[in-house]
Each structure stands twice: as structure tokens, then as C-alpha cells.
Design a protein around this motif. Structure first.
Motif, PDB file in Angstrom:
ATOM      1  N   THR A  37      -1.383 -29.745-150.668  1.00  0.00           N
ATOM      2  CA  THR A  37      -0.578 -28.535-150.760  1.00  0.00           C
ATOM      3  C   THR A  37      -1.241 -27.390-150.017  1.00  0.00           C
ATOM      4  O   THR A  37      -2.466 -27.377-149.854  1.00  0.00           O
ATOM      5  CB  THR A  37      -0.351 -28.135-152.231  1.00  0.00           C
ATOM      6  OG1 THR A  37       0.522 -27.002-152.286  1.00  0.00           O
ATOM      7  CG2 THR A  37      -1.656 -27.792-152.933  1.00  0.00           C
ATOM      8  N   LEU A  95      -0.428 -24.352-151.217  1.00  0.00           N
ATOM      9  CA  LEU A  95      -0.321 -23.307-152.220  1.00  0.00           C
ATOM     10  C   LEU A  95      -1.697 -22.904-152.733  1.00  0.00           C
ATOM     11  O   LEU A  95      -2.634 -23.701-152.718  1.00  0.00           O
ATOM     12  CB  LEU A  95       0.559 -23.769-153.380  1.00  0.00           C
ATOM     13  CG  LEU A  95       2.026 -24.039-153.040  1.00  0.00           C
ATOM     14  CD1 LEU A  95       2.741 -24.663-154.227  1.00  0.00           C
ATOM     15  CD2 LEU A  95       2.718 -22.758-152.608  1.00  0.00           C
ATOM     16  N   LYS A  96      -1.763 -21.659-153.220  1.00  0.00           N
ATOM     17  CA  LYS A  96      -3.009 -21.119-153.760  1.00  0.00           C
ATOM     18  C   LYS A  96      -2.748 -20.519-155.134  1.00  0.00           C
ATOM     19  O   LYS A  96      -1.613 -20.141-155.447  1.00  0.00           O
ATOM     20  CB  LYS A  96      -3.536 -20.033-152.822  1.00  0.00           C
ATOM     21  CG  LYS A  96      -3.890 -20.533-151.441  1.00  0.00           C
ATOM     22  CD  LYS A  96      -4.239 -19.367-150.525  1.00  0.00           C
ATOM     23  CE  LYS A  96      -4.449 -19.811-149.100  1.00  0.00           C
ATOM     24  NZ  LYS A  96      -3.356 -20.513-148.496  1.00  0.00           N
ATOM     25  N   ASP A 119       0.306 -18.090-156.436  1.00  0.00           N
ATOM     26  CA  ASP A 119       1.593 -18.292-155.769  1.00  0.00           C
ATOM     27  C   ASP A 119       2.669 -18.616-156.796  1.00  0.00           C
ATOM     28  O   ASP A 119       2.454 -19.432-157.693  1.00  0.00           O
ATOM     29  CB  ASP A 119       1.517 -19.432-154.745  1.00  0.00           C
ATOM     30  CG  ASP A 119       0.726 -19.085-153.496  1.00  0.00           C
ATOM     31  OD1 ASP A 119       0.420 -17.890-153.289  1.00  0.00           O
ATOM     32  OD2 ASP A 119       0.400 -20.017-152.722  1.00  0.00           O
ATOM     33  N   HIS A 120       3.835 -17.980-156.661  1.00  0.00           N
ATOM     34  CA  HIS A 120       4.965 -18.255-157.542  1.00  0.00           C
ATOM     35  C   HIS A 120       5.766 -19.419-156.974  1.00  0.00           C
ATOM     36  O   HIS A 120       5.955 -19.509-155.756  1.00  0.00           O
ATOM     37  CB  HIS A 120       5.861 -17.018-157.669  1.00  0.00           C
ATOM     38  CG  HIS A 120       5.213 -15.917-158.442  1.00  0.00           C
ATOM     39  ND1 HIS A 120       5.420 -15.731-159.786  1.00  0.00           N
ATOM     40  CD2 HIS A 120       4.327 -14.964-158.067  1.00  0.00           C
ATOM     41  CE1 HIS A 120       4.703 -14.704-160.205  1.00  0.00           C
ATOM     42  NE2 HIS A 120       4.030 -14.216-159.176  1.00  0.00           N
ATOM     43  N   VAL A 121       6.236 -20.295-157.850  1.00  0.00           N
ATOM     44  CA  VAL A 121       7.072 -21.423-157.448  1.00  0.00           C
ATOM     45  C   VAL A 121       8.323 -21.445-158.323  1.00  0.00           C
ATOM     46  O   VAL A 121       8.328 -20.924-159.434  1.00  0.00           O
ATOM     47  CB  VAL A 121       6.323 -22.778-157.546  1.00  0.00           C
ATOM     48  CG1 VAL A 121       5.144 -22.809-156.587  1.00  0.00           C
ATOM     49  CG2 VAL A 121       5.863 -23.052-158.958  1.00  0.00           C
ATOM     50  N   GLN A 134      11.365 -26.436-156.003  1.00  0.00           N
ATOM     51  CA  GLN A 134      10.673 -26.076-154.758  1.00  0.00           C
ATOM     52  C   GLN A 134       9.625 -27.126-154.425  1.00  0.00           C
ATOM     53  O   GLN A 134       8.888 -27.579-155.295  1.00  0.00           O
ATOM     54  CB  GLN A 134       9.999 -24.713-154.925  1.00  0.00           C
ATOM     55  CG  GLN A 134       9.149 -24.295-153.748  1.00  0.00           C
ATOM     56  CD  GLN A 134       8.409 -22.988-154.010  1.00  0.00           C
ATOM     57  OE1 GLN A 134       8.806 -22.184-154.842  1.00  0.00           O
ATOM     58  NE2 GLN A 134       7.308 -22.775-153.289  1.00  0.00           N
ATOM     59  N   ILE A 161       6.253 -28.381-153.554  1.00  0.00           N
ATOM     60  CA  ILE A 161       4.931 -27.792-153.778  1.00  0.00           C
ATOM     61  C   ILE A 161       3.829 -28.538-153.019  1.00  0.00           C
ATOM     62  O   ILE A 161       2.683 -28.110-153.024  1.00  0.00           O
ATOM     63  CB  ILE A 161       4.595 -27.749-155.291  1.00  0.00           C
ATOM     64  CG1 ILE A 161       4.717 -29.133-155.929  1.00  0.00           C
ATOM     65  CG2 ILE A 161       5.479 -26.724-155.995  1.00  0.00           C
ATOM     66  CD1 ILE A 161       4.308 -29.214-157.388  1.00  0.00           C
ATOM     67  N   VAL A 172       3.690 -20.309-161.944  1.00  0.00           N
ATOM     68  CA  VAL A 172       2.681 -19.718-161.067  1.00  0.00           C
ATOM     69  C   VAL A 172       1.551 -20.726-160.910  1.00  0.00           C
ATOM     70  O   VAL A 172       1.071 -21.292-161.905  1.00  0.00           O
ATOM     71  CB  VAL A 172       2.129 -18.402-161.673  1.00  0.00           C
ATOM     72  CG1 VAL A 172       1.028 -17.820-160.796  1.00  0.00           C
ATOM     73  CG2 VAL A 172       3.251 -17.395-161.875  1.00  0.00           C
TER      74      VAL A 172
END
Length: 171
Positions: free
Chosen positions: A113, A115-116, A119-121, A125, A127, A83
Motif C-alpha cells: 500500500t 497509504l500512511k 489517511d482517511h479511507v 476504497q 487500500i 483512518v
């Protein structure tokens, strides 16, 4: 004779790893490299003797650029499920931190990125993309750090088997 009886115990202890270790055993559930193809290590892990001293709390990985009419920034991938716990700028570079659970967090810089936090990764994946880093290393590189709790650990231990080779007598 006593030494021969100790060999299985010593081998089991070496395979188990350090006490309290949450790193996966070599060859089982390993993390993946954050860059593809497998990058060259430009600078190794060199932790300081004391937390306030200078050192290198991660590894610098050389990134290969895509060839073509437009050179794309290399993609950075999550080495394991987790996460996002931080995505933002620290001093002069963008940093992304992923909480993998079990007290393990990995950080990547410089990474652009979307992403925040929260966020699940998943392992493998994408990123983000490698960004320009002012004067961190010559050429393009990704700085990858891993912490267990508050202690920095060698990220290469999660993608390589760093155990020493041990020669045992043959009976």
C-alpha cells in the motif's frame, strides 16, 4: 403459556446481539468484503483460550487473480470507513491497520500500500494490493483480522449473518 410470553423477549435479545456490541446489526450498515468477487474462506477464525496461546486471530480469504497477459495482484478494499493507524512491515510481511471508530480496528496482511497513518479511507476504497506471503497459506490469500479494543473478534460477523437459525412455534 409462560414460554409463549418469553418468545418476543428472547427474539429481541438475539437480534440485539451481545451486550456492549458495536458491530452493526445484521443487514444494517454492514461492512463489505475486502476482496472482490466474494472470496472463499480458506481458514476460519479460531481464537485461543488465553491471549498468549496459539490460534488463528482472523480469517484467511482466497483471492482470485485477474486473467490476462499480465496477472495483476488482487486489489484489497476497505470494508468500512476509517483512518489508517498502521502501515508497515511486521516480521516478514506488510500489514495495514484501519481504525473504524467505536473501538473497532481491522488489519490486513500481506498488503502492498501507499497509504500512511492518518489517511482517511472509505468503504470499498482500494487500500492496496495483495502481496506475496511467505508460507502463511497455500496459494494466494489475505489474512483479515478485526479487533474490538484488545480482543480479536470474528471478521465474518461483519459481512455475514452468523446468528443461529431459531425455529419458533406457529400459533
Amino acid at each position: 403459556m409462560v414460554f409463549a410470553k418469553l418468545i418476543p423477549i428472547l427474539v429481541a435479545a438475539l437480534l440485539a446481539g451481545p451486550a456492549g456490541s458495536t458491530a452493526p446489526p445484521p443487514g444494517q450498515g454492514r461492512w463489505s468484503w475486502p476482496l472482490s468477487p466474494k472470496p472463499h474462506v480458506l481458514r476460519t477464525f479460531d481464537p485461543p483460550d488465553k491471549p498468549w496461546l496459539s490460534g488463528h486471530r482472523g480469517v484467511d480469504l482466497g483471492a482470485a487473480h485477474d486473467a490476462g497477459p499480465v496477472t495483476a495482484a488482487p486489489a484489497v478494499a476497505s470494508p468500512a470507513d476509517g483512518v489508517v493507524s498502521f502501515a508497515g512491515t511486521v516480521v516478514d510481511r506488510t500489514v495495514l491497520t484501519i481504525d473504524h471508530g467505536g473501538g473497532l480496528r481491522s488489519s490486513f496482511e500481506p498488503v502492498d500500500t501507499g497509504l500512511k497513518p492518518g489517511d482517511h479511507v472509505t468503504k470499498g476504497q482500494v487500500i492496496g494490493n495483495l502481496a506475496a506471503a511467505p508460507a502463511h497459506c497455500q496459494g494466494t490469500c489475505l489474512h483479515w483480522g478485526v479487533r474490538r479494543g484488545d480482543d480479536y473478534v470474528n471478521p465474518l460477523a461483519f459481512v455475514l449473518d452468523l446468528r443461529p437459525s431459531i425455529l419458533l412455534p406457529i400459533h
